[in-house]
Design an enzyme around this catalytic site. Structure first.
Site, PDB file in Angstrom:
ATOM      1  N   SER A  31     -13.801  32.466 -18.764  1.00 36.43           N
ATOM      2  CA  SER A  31     -12.717  32.914 -19.643  1.00 36.43           C
ATOM      3  C   SER A  31     -11.692  33.588 -18.734  1.00 36.43           C
ATOM      4  O   SER A  31     -11.999  33.867 -17.573  1.00 36.43           O
ATOM      5  CB  SER A  31     -13.310  33.918 -20.638  1.00 36.43           C
ATOM      6  OG  SER A  31     -12.377  34.900 -21.001  1.00 36.43           O
ATOM      7  N   TYR A  53     -18.337  41.574 -22.760  1.00 39.32           N
ATOM      8  CA  TYR A  53     -17.900  40.184 -22.573  1.00 39.32           C
ATOM      9  C   TYR A  53     -17.232  40.027 -21.205  1.00 39.32           C
ATOM     10  O   TYR A  53     -17.500  39.062 -20.473  1.00 39.32           O
ATOM     11  CB  TYR A  53     -16.929  39.831 -23.711  1.00 39.32           C
ATOM     12  CG  TYR A  53     -16.406  38.407 -23.736  1.00 39.32           C
ATOM     13  CD1 TYR A  53     -17.145  37.397 -24.349  1.00 39.32           C
ATOM     14  CD2 TYR A  53     -15.170  38.073 -23.197  1.00 39.32           C
ATOM     15  CE1 TYR A  53     -16.660  36.091 -24.417  1.00 39.32           C
ATOM     16  CE2 TYR A  53     -14.672  36.777 -23.249  1.00 39.32           C
ATOM     17  CZ  TYR A  53     -15.418  35.788 -23.865  1.00 39.32           C
ATOM     18  OH  TYR A  53     -14.930  34.497 -23.924  1.00 39.32           O
TER      19      TYR A  53
HETATM   20  P1  NDP Z   1     -18.180  29.426 -31.195  1.00 39.67           P
HETATM   21  O1  NDP Z   1     -18.492  30.800 -31.725  1.00 39.67           O
HETATM   22  O2  NDP Z   1     -17.261  28.554 -32.006  1.00 39.67           O
HETATM   23  O3  NDP Z   1     -19.556  28.619 -30.969  1.00 39.67           O
HETATM   24  C1  NDP Z   1     -20.628  29.220 -30.290  1.00 39.67           C
HETATM   25  C2  NDP Z   1     -21.717  28.193 -30.055  1.00 39.67           C
HETATM   26  O4  NDP Z   1     -22.769  28.800 -29.301  1.00 39.67           O
HETATM   27  C3  NDP Z   1     -22.348  27.675 -31.352  1.00 39.67           C
HETATM   28  O5  NDP Z   1     -22.708  26.328 -31.182  1.00 39.67           O
HETATM   29  C4  NDP Z   1     -23.613  28.553 -31.473  1.00 39.67           C
HETATM   30  O6  NDP Z   1     -24.665  27.935 -32.194  1.00 39.67           O
HETATM   31  C5  NDP Z   1     -24.011  28.672 -30.000  1.00 39.67           C
HETATM   32  N1  NDP Z   1     -24.861  29.834 -29.732  1.00 39.67           N
HETATM   33  C6  NDP Z   1     -24.524  31.156 -29.771  1.00 39.67           C
HETATM   34  N2  NDP Z   1     -25.584  31.921 -29.446  1.00 39.67           N
HETATM   35  C7  NDP Z   1     -26.623  31.062 -29.179  1.00 39.67           C
HETATM   36  C8  NDP Z   1     -27.977  31.233 -28.784  1.00 39.67           C
HETATM   37  N3  NDP Z   1     -28.512  32.450 -28.584  1.00 39.67           N
HETATM   38  N4  NDP Z   1     -28.736  30.129 -28.590  1.00 39.67           N
HETATM   39  C9  NDP Z   1     -28.216  28.889 -28.796  1.00 39.67           C
HETATM   40  N5  NDP Z   1     -26.942  28.657 -29.169  1.00 39.67           N
HETATM   41  C10 NDP Z   1     -26.155  29.738 -29.357  1.00 39.67           C
HETATM   42  O7  NDP Z   1     -17.660  29.640 -29.693  1.00 39.67           O
HETATM   43  P2  NDP Z   1     -16.267  29.186 -29.007  1.00 39.67           P
HETATM   44  O8  NDP Z   1     -16.097  27.731 -29.143  1.00 39.67           O
HETATM   45  O9  NDP Z   1     -15.180  30.077 -29.463  1.00 39.67           O
HETATM   46  O10 NDP Z   1     -16.568  29.552 -27.480  1.00 39.67           O
HETATM   47  C11 NDP Z   1     -17.296  28.691 -26.624  1.00 39.67           C
HETATM   48  C12 NDP Z   1     -17.238  29.233 -25.210  1.00 39.67           C
HETATM   49  O11 NDP Z   1     -15.896  29.281 -24.765  1.00 39.67           O
HETATM   50  C13 NDP Z   1     -17.801  30.656 -25.071  1.00 39.67           C
HETATM   51  O12 NDP Z   1     -18.487  30.773 -23.846  1.00 39.67           O
HETATM   52  C14 NDP Z   1     -16.540  31.508 -25.059  1.00 39.67           C
HETATM   53  O13 NDP Z   1     -16.740  32.723 -24.382  1.00 39.67           O
HETATM   54  C15 NDP Z   1     -15.600  30.594 -24.300  1.00 39.67           C
HETATM   55  N6  NDP Z   1     -14.181  30.888 -24.554  1.00 39.67           N
HETATM   56  C16 NDP Z   1     -13.663  30.793 -25.814  1.00 39.67           C
HETATM   57  C17 NDP Z   1     -12.300  31.022 -26.022  1.00 39.67           C
HETATM   58  C18 NDP Z   1     -11.680  30.879 -27.379  1.00 39.67           C
HETATM   59  O14 NDP Z   1     -10.454  31.001 -27.494  1.00 39.67           O
HETATM   60  N7  NDP Z   1     -12.436  30.589 -28.423  1.00 39.67           N
HETATM   61  C19 NDP Z   1     -11.409  31.399 -24.912  1.00 39.67           C
HETATM   62  C20 NDP Z   1     -12.089  31.496 -23.636  1.00 39.67           C
HETATM   63  C21 NDP Z   1     -13.411  31.235 -23.479  1.00 39.67           C
HETATM   64  P3  NDP Z   1     -24.770  28.082 -33.825  1.00 39.67           P
HETATM   65  O15 NDP Z   1     -23.666  27.205 -34.375  1.00 39.67           O
HETATM   66  O16 NDP Z   1     -26.114  27.576 -34.153  1.00 39.67           O
HETATM   67  O17 NDP Z   1     -24.554  29.519 -34.105  1.00 39.67           O
END
Ligand code: NDP
Length: 258
Positions: free
Chosen positions: A149, A162
């Site tokens: 990120s 984070y």
């Molecule tokens: P979301 O919250 O939309 O999705 C998170 C995903 O991770 C889901 O599939 C969830 O599964 C899974 N997950 C979370 N915890 C666990 C766990 N303990 N075990 C297995 N699966 C897990 O995330 P984003 O798309 O927003 O973010 C994705 C990545 O991108 C992250 O690393 C985030 O830090 C990074 N990022 C995001 C940005 C943004 O603007 N959104 C910007 C910069 C970086 P389930 O659906 O079953 O809960």
């Protein structure tokens, strides 16, 4: 002369953690578009199955599978990766994408919440990466892409855990490179800036925040998930064969300026 396009991923198998929704789902779709077979992943089995059906409709059910396991639990990770390798094939590509956010000032941050964020956003990449690398290393090939990120480089108030996790992920990418690059593995990170998704829609709708983002970003706009798929396809493909240990910021230039 080899006429295969350098980004082609035909015949490769990719696992994208946290791909039941959000950015991970878009990245899995991007890898499938480049020809890879993909394993979707998440915790919620119903949501994961719905995502599998949607992607299978686009790319064919023989190229899209789904496996649920908890990335913060060592035993679950070991069982999940063993299941994939024994039943679906040898992994060529791992994208450590799953992550969570928790917004609270450091002085109010409970240690349980600190541990939950560090464990989901940083320790998980070590656990899943180690388990996959144990199989990739004897094969002398494999790509690991960690999703960081802008907080891999910059801080903001209220997201201390984070920020620590994403900074750690940048150096974990280097640590993996130091130990595994000589055995044919490439480990890199992609660090997205502010991406317009369902989750960030309220921030886009917040006039003050939206205008701050557009002024703070040299490209003067939010990123889209499509801005991330090309760089991830590149890092997953042979086109990046001599790229090792790097964190590529896909942030419209945000981390390049003050
Ligand atoms: P979301 O919250 O939309 O999705 C998170 C995903 O991770 C889901 O599939 C969830 O599964 C899974 N997950 C979370 N915890 C666990 C766990 N303990 N075990 C297995 N699966 C897990 O995330 P984003 O798309 O927003 O973010 C994705 C990545 O991108 C992250 O690393 C985030 O830090 C990074 N990022 C995001 C940005 C943004 O603007 N959104 C910007 C910069 C970086 P389930 O659906 O079953 O809960």
């Amino acid at each position: 002369m080899d006429s295969t396009p350098p980004f082609d991923l035909t015949g490769r198998l990719a696992l994208v953690t946290g791909s039941s929704r959000g950015i991970g789902n878009a990245l899995a779709s991007g890898l499938a578009r480049a020809g890879a077979s993909v394993v979707l992943h998440g915790l919620d089995a119903d949501r994961l199955e719905r995502s599998r059906l949607a992607l299978a409709e686009k790319f064919g059910k023989d190229r899209v599978d789904a496996v649920a396991f908890n990335i913060t639990d060592e035993g679950s990770v070991a069982r999940g990766i063993a299941h994939i390798e024994e039943n679906l094939g040898a992994l060529d590509i791992l994208v450590n994408n799953a992550g969570i956010q928790h917004r609270v000032p450091l002085l109010d941050l409970a240690v349980e919440d600190w541990n939950r964020v560090i464990s989901t956003d940083l320790t998980s990449a070590f656990l899943v990466g180690r388990e996959v690398a144990r199989r990739m290393l004897p094969r002398k090939r494999g790509k690991i892409i960690n999703i960081g990120s802008v907080q891999s480089d910059l801080a903001r108030p209220t997201i201390g855990a984070y920020t620590a996790a994403k900074g750690g992920l940048r150096n974990l990418t280097r640590a993996m490179t130091a130990e595994w690059a000589g055995e044919g593995l490439q480990i890199n990170a992609v660090a997205p800036g502010y991406i317009h998704t369902e989750m960030t829609q309220p921030l886009v709708d917040d006039e003050a925040f939206n205008s701050w983002i557009c002024k703070r970003t040299p490209a003067a706009r939010w990123g889209t998930v499509d801005d991330l798929t090309g760089p991830v396809q590149w890092l997953a493909s042979d086109a990046s064969a001599y790229v090792n240990g790097q964190t590529i910021f896909i942030d419209g230039g945000m981390t390049a300026v003050v």
